[in-house]
Motif scaffolding. Structure first.
Motif, PDB file in Angstrom:
ATOM      1  N   GLY A 283      24.108  -0.603  28.516  1.00 50.32           N
ATOM      2  CA  GLY A 283      24.806  -1.648  28.763  1.00 50.32           C
ATOM      3  C   GLY A 283      26.389  -1.424  29.301  1.00 50.32           C
ATOM      4  O   GLY A 283      27.064  -2.332  29.522  1.00 50.32           O
ATOM      5  N   HIS A 284      26.115  -0.201  29.725  1.00 48.62           N
ATOM      6  CA  HIS A 284      27.402   0.167  30.454  1.00 48.62           C
ATOM      7  C   HIS A 284      27.156   0.116  32.266  1.00 48.62           C
ATOM      8  O   HIS A 284      26.525   1.033  32.470  1.00 48.62           O
ATOM      9  CB  HIS A 284      27.870   1.684  29.899  1.00 48.62           C
ATOM     10  N   SER A 299      19.677   0.412  30.571  1.00 53.68           N
ATOM     11  CA  SER A 299      18.821  -0.051  29.243  1.00 53.68           C
ATOM     12  C   SER A 299      17.941   0.134  28.614  1.00 53.68           C
ATOM     13  O   SER A 299      16.940   1.042  29.842  1.00 53.68           O
ATOM     14  CB  SER A 299      19.174  -2.102  29.950  1.00 53.68           C
ATOM     15  N   GLU A 429      22.498 -10.698  32.062  1.00 55.41           N
ATOM     16  CA  GLU A 429      23.059 -11.211  30.745  1.00 55.41           C
ATOM     17  C   GLU A 429      21.925 -12.764  30.458  1.00 55.41           C
ATOM     18  O   GLU A 429      21.745 -12.146  29.028  1.00 55.41           O
ATOM     19  CB  GLU A 429      24.055 -11.586  29.688  1.00 55.41           C
ATOM     20  N   PRO A 434      21.846  -7.224  28.366  1.00 52.44           N
ATOM     21  CA  PRO A 434      23.191  -7.450  27.976  1.00 52.44           C
ATOM     22  C   PRO A 434      24.332  -6.517  28.903  1.00 52.44           C
ATOM     23  O   PRO A 434      23.978  -4.903  28.778  1.00 52.44           O
ATOM     24  CB  PRO A 434      23.072  -6.730  26.405  1.00 52.44           C
ATOM     25  N   VAL A 435      25.480  -6.461  29.084  1.00 45.47           N
ATOM     26  CA  VAL A 435      26.429  -6.093  29.570  1.00 45.47           C
ATOM     27  C   VAL A 435      27.245  -5.790  28.605  1.00 45.47           C
ATOM     28  O   VAL A 435      28.116  -6.285  28.331  1.00 45.47           O
ATOM     29  CB  VAL A 435      26.986  -6.868  30.795  1.00 45.47           C
ATOM     30  N   THR A 436      27.943  -4.613  28.285  1.00 51.24           N
ATOM     31  CA  THR A 436      28.373  -4.280  26.931  1.00 51.24           C
ATOM     32  C   THR A 436      30.062  -3.172  27.968  1.00 51.24           C
ATOM     33  O   THR A 436      31.122  -3.905  27.169  1.00 51.24           O
ATOM     34  CB  THR A 436      27.851  -3.366  25.769  1.00 51.24           C
ATOM     35  N   GLU A 437      30.037  -2.660  28.843  1.00 50.74           N
ATOM     36  CA  GLU A 437      31.191  -2.617  29.474  1.00 50.74           C
ATOM     37  C   GLU A 437      30.921  -2.216  31.129  1.00 50.74           C
ATOM     38  O   GLU A 437      30.248  -2.187  31.846  1.00 50.74           O
ATOM     39  CB  GLU A 437      31.049  -1.167  28.521  1.00 50.74           C
ATOM     40  N   ARG A 460      37.135  -9.184  30.976  1.00 52.60           N
ATOM     41  CA  ARG A 460      36.275  -7.886  30.116  1.00 52.60           C
ATOM     42  C   ARG A 460      37.888  -6.756  31.048  1.00 52.60           C
ATOM     43  O   ARG A 460      38.016  -7.054  31.969  1.00 52.60           O
ATOM     44  CB  ARG A 460      35.239  -7.791  30.162  1.00 52.60           C
TER      45      ARG A 460
END
Length: 552
Positions: A283-284, A299, A429, A434-437, A460
């Protein structure tokens, strides 16, 4: 103190860093500009012309980095050859070249210096777009399984498109080509004296998925003479972080590093930077921003993401799926704006104030409110890599009036690149990845205004790598693993990597305003990129025909 050396081969220069194995402290770095830069008009003879969208390089320019930058960095660091326990390298990709069986570049053979196809094709060589179009169309027609791992299409930048162009435009040279190899692997060959192939470039640029390339039958359907192309690539693949071999006596003499020093497996400049930025967790997303931008994301999920450049098992770090996407022009577009719209009074003001044109235009652009210029631009001056995968698209600025100023156009282009990144993030996404960072690296993060635009547009926080030499640091980290100083890439990254968290955070009011401007960008993006208008392709065809006629 034990150190490793990381060498990053970029578009216009190569740089070497000397790094402490214990904690990643950078002791010194040295940069060497390529003597010939990018060949996009003529060959080195100054006579043999190149067609539209060509971009070539010289292998000896790369050797000069080993001869000059590496010894200089060692001297500046004040370390001895005995302290160097490993060396690692990374390269732009897909930068690929034809060689003999012993690795000699064809352009260095007698009688071939005037043959354009004998030279390495740089990543931004886009003259193979017709071949890429046919590769993609036939794969769709035959129901080939591998396009799904590349967002549905491969790029004109990749190995197979460039190889097919070689066959069709210079079949004699194609027959002489015994090995077709990424520069990332060729430079390791120069250091170790033995051919190796890395899983990263093979997976992302060479269409090797689940251990297999496209079938011989499919390649023969493209062109009967192309059926044997895979044989020019075939070689066992090595995992990232492994040792490809050790320095030969010849390479030791070039670099000033001891013969027998471990050399890590080759890697791509963008992908190796994830270790330097501590961006290996799922996700980073890491955006490596320079002349172009490459987006790398690990991922635990395997998914089909429209327009991605590829997804490879272990392509960045073993145990995770590594995704790649990208924008073909970013810093190049800003440089084009300076060359094109910065008038003489602007140049004079910049000089008088001790600023670069970029700094002056940034200052003036930053004084505007979001949308105050009345413009929206498409960031396709070098085509679109993701998510449209079409290098025959072109740039656009909408909303020009007689009141439009240079800083207006400049800001609209900065914003366009941020919008292009947002399209990529949303594609991941929406596909269940997902892209979390979000972290940035490269030369462009120095522009704080640009990074604030990205934070506002993406809504973000934006982290920043804690090193100005991210790819070279990443290569030094991989070298430490290859030398056995750290057990794996994750451990080495935690010890030697650098990241500054949430350097830029979004402003809600600006983010709301950018949502409205992004809606306009998205409408233009889909209209010109998804079939609403084919005018960009027609204009390019007219240009190419005129240039061909002019050279006759």
């Amino acid at each position: 103190m034990q150190v490793t050396v990381g060498v990053d081969f970029g578009t216009l220069s190569g740089r070497a860093v000397v790094v402490s194995v214990a904690d990643g402290t950078q002791l010194a770095d040295a940069v060497h500009e390529y003597r010939h830069g990018v060949l996009d008009r003529t060959l080195p003879d100054g006579v043999t012309g190149l067609g539209p969208d060509w971009a070539l390089q010289l292998p000896d320019d790369w050797r000069d980095v080993l001869r000059i930058a590496v010894p200089e960095a060692l001297a500046l660091a004040g370390v001895t050859a005995d302290q160097v326990i490993g060396i690692g390298t990374d390269f732009t990709a897909c930068t690929v070249l034809p060689t003999t069986a012993d690795g000699t570049p064809l352009c260095e053979l007698p009688g071939l210096a005037a043959r354009p196809h004998a030279y390495p094709k740089l990543w931004r060589h886009h003259a193979a777009q017709p071949q890429a179009d046919r590769i993609n169309a036939l794969a769709e027609e035959l129901g080939e399984p591998w396009p799904a791992r590349y967002g549905g299409k491969i790029s004109s930048e990749w190995q197979y498109a460039k190889g097919l162009q070689l066959l069709e435009e210079d079949p004699e040279l194609y027959a002489v080509t015994e090995r077709w190899i990424e520069a990332a692997d060729w430079i390791v060959w120069e250091l170790t004296g033995a051919e190796s192939r890395n899983v990263c470039t093979a997976g992302y640029k060479g269409i090797v998925q689940d251990g297999a390339p496209p079938s011989r039958e499919y390649l023969a359907a493209l062109h009967p003479g192309f059926a044997d192309f895979t044989a020019k690539l075939d070689h066992p693949l090595s995992p990232l972080g492994a040792a490809a071999g050790t320095l030969t006596a010849r390479a030791a003499a070039m670099t000033g590093i001891n013969e027998g020093t471990p050399v890590s497996v080759g890697n791509v400049d963008a992908h190796v930077t994830n270790a330097a930025a501590r961006a290996l967790d799922p996700g980073h997303m890491l955006a490596i921003m320079g002349t172009s931008t490459c987006h790398i994301l690990n991922s635990e999920v395997l998914a089909e993401v429209p327009g991605m450049c590829g997804v490879v098992d272990g392509g960045v770090v073993p145990g995770l799926w590594g995704y790649e996407a990208g924008q073909s022009g970013v810093g190049d577009i800003f440089a084009w704006a300076v060359r094109t719209v910065a008038t003489a009074p602007y140049a004079a003001e910049a000089e008088a104030r001790g600023l670069s044109p970029h700094q002056l235009l940034t200052e003036k652009a930053a004084a505007q409110p979001v949308g105050g210029h009345g413009l929206v631009a498409l960031d396709w001056h070098s085509g679109n890599r993701s998510t449209l995968v079409d290098h025959h698209l072109s740039g656009l600025v909408l909303g020009l009036t007689l009141d439009t100023r240079p800083e207006d156009v400049y800001r609209a282009l900065l914003e366009a690149t941020a919008f292009g990144t947002r399209v990529i993030v949303e594609a991941f996404e929406q596909s269940g990845v997902p892209v979390t960072e979000f972290t940035v690296a490269g030369g462009l993060p120095k522009n704080r205004f640009l990074m604030q635009i990205y934070s506002d547009v993406l809504r973000r926080p934006v982290n920043v790598i804690g090193s100005e030499q991210g790819p070279a640091l990443g290569s030094a980290i991989h070298a430490a693993v290859a030398a056995g100083a750290h057990p794996d890439i994750r451990t080495a990254s935690a010890a030697m990597g650098r990241i500054d968290l949430a350097v830029h955070t979004p402003d809600p009011a600006r983010a709301d305003a950018y949502d409205r401007l992004f809606a306009e960008y998205r409408e233009l993006h889909d209209h010109f990129g998804r079939g609403g208008s084919d005018s960009m392709h027609r204009l390019r065809a007219l240009r190419d025909a005129a240039l061909v006629e002019e050279t006759r």
